[in-house]
Design an enzyme around this catalytic site. Structure first.
Site, PDB file in Angstrom:
ATOM      1  N   HIS A 186       1.254  -1.376  -0.284  1.00 51.86           N
ATOM      2  CA  HIS A 186       0.498  -0.200   0.253  1.00 51.86           C
ATOM      3  C   HIS A 186       0.852   1.159   0.286  1.00 51.86           C
ATOM      4  CE1 HIS A 186      -3.924   2.676   1.184  1.00 51.86           C
ATOM      5  NE2 HIS A 186      -2.811   3.255   1.838  1.00 51.86           N
ATOM      6  N   GLU A 187       2.050   1.639   0.763  1.00 49.46           N
ATOM      7  CA  GLU A 187       2.947   2.683   0.605  1.00 49.46           C
ATOM      8  C   GLU A 187       3.200   2.492  -0.582  1.00 49.46           C
ATOM      9  OE1 GLU A 187       2.254   4.975   3.211  1.00 49.46           O
ATOM     10  OE2 GLU A 187       0.392   3.289   4.718  1.00 49.46           O
TER      11      GLU A 187
ATOM     12  N   GLU B  12      -6.091   7.009  -1.562  1.00 51.87           N
ATOM     13  CA  GLU B  12      -5.613   5.550  -0.367  1.00 51.87           C
ATOM     14  C   GLU B  12      -6.932   4.428  -0.981  1.00 51.87           C
ATOM     15  OE1 GLU B  12      -4.375   5.431   2.314  1.00 51.87           O
ATOM     16  OE2 GLU B  12      -4.214   7.392   2.371  1.00 51.87           O
TER      17      GLU B  12
END
Length: 279
Positions: free
Chosen positions: A148-149, A210
């Site tokens: 995700h990051e 996100e």
């Protein structure tokens, strides 16, 4: 005659192998998530300047942690664990962004109760012990967080936010001298970088960013051999740990339930990649 038959048989086998490889490649291209192209707003903030700013701030944070004896040593078991997972994921990240092939990837662990992790533009990754210990993350869940990051960096969400800030402010290029003096970077840095997005550590992303990072990160982890279903268990843990947080419509982050629903919707597109990676 026998030689001719052998040649025909060999040719047939070779063609079958080529066809099989091409079919497998075509099938692989159908798999994975679809998040569209990178936002055009990223072009308003020079990548080189953003990455240089990121490197400066990353090094500053490591220096601060080191002074507090809060920077994990290279032989720390948790840091070694993170680096093993990163080594599995990063090769699959390079195709998402041509610049990523030249990034000097780095991962460090900071001793802190914060439930947090990040990947800055340029591939500078940090995890906090809080997210590992408080959520008791499995390797699969760590891979979801890391993916995700990394996805935020690959999809250049920081540059996008800075570009949008520049448009909002209606400024093309301001404050270069101040930025150069403070950070030692090129005066051509856009004003959105200089003022609107100077602190990359606290830069917030939109709900769309996100959600996009969730999906891209899940694919990266799956290709690296980590179970993408861990995205569901991860966000259940996150939701449990963040009780009392504002509802979705009052936050830039999608709610845990929304994230889980979107992850489950896309699981069929990444589970075959996970199965392939395990072979």
């Amino acid at each position: 005659m026998k030689r001719r038959n052998f040649t025909l048989m060999w040719t047939a086998l070779l063609l079958a192998a080529v066809f099989s490889t091409s079919l497998a490649r075509a099938e692989d291209q159908k798999l994975g998530v679809d998040v569209g192209k990178t936002s055009a707003f990223t072009k308003l903030a020079p990548a080189e300047d953003v990455e240089k700013l990121a490197l400066t701030q990353y090094q500053q944070q490591l220096d601060e942690a080191r002074k507090k004896n809060a920077l994990a040593s290279n032989d720390d078991p948790q840091l070694q664990r993170l680096r093993v997972i990163a080594d599995q994921i990063i090769p699959h990240a390079l195709s998402w962004n041509p610049r990523a092939k030249n990034w000097k990837w780095e991962i460090n662990l900071i001793v802190s109760k914060q439930v947090n992790a990040y990947c800055m533009p340029g591939g500078k990754i940090a995890f906090y012990t809080g997210i590992l210990e408080q959520l008791k993350l499995t390797d699969d869940e760590v891979a979801m967080v890391m993916g995700h990051e990394i996805a935020h960096a690959l999809r250049e969400h920081a540059r996008e936010r800075m570009g949008k800030s520049q448009v909002t402010n209606g400024l093309a290029r301001v404050g270069g001298v101040v930025v150069s003096a403070l950070w030692g970077i090129d005066p051509n840095l856009t004003d959105s970088v200089a003022r609107g997005g100077a602190n990359l550590l606290t830069l917030s992303f939109s709900r769309d960013d996100e959600s996009e990072a969730d999906l891209v990160g899940m694919e990266l982890a799956a290709r690296a051999g980590y179970d993408p279903r861990a995205g569901v268990t991860l966000w259940r843990k996150m939701s449990s740990a963040s009780k009392g947080a504002p509802p979705q419509w009052m936050s830039t982050h999608p709610s845990g339930k929304t994230r889980i629903k979107e992850i489950e919707k896309n699981l069929p597109r990444v589970e075959p990649l996970y199965e392939q990676a395990k072979k």
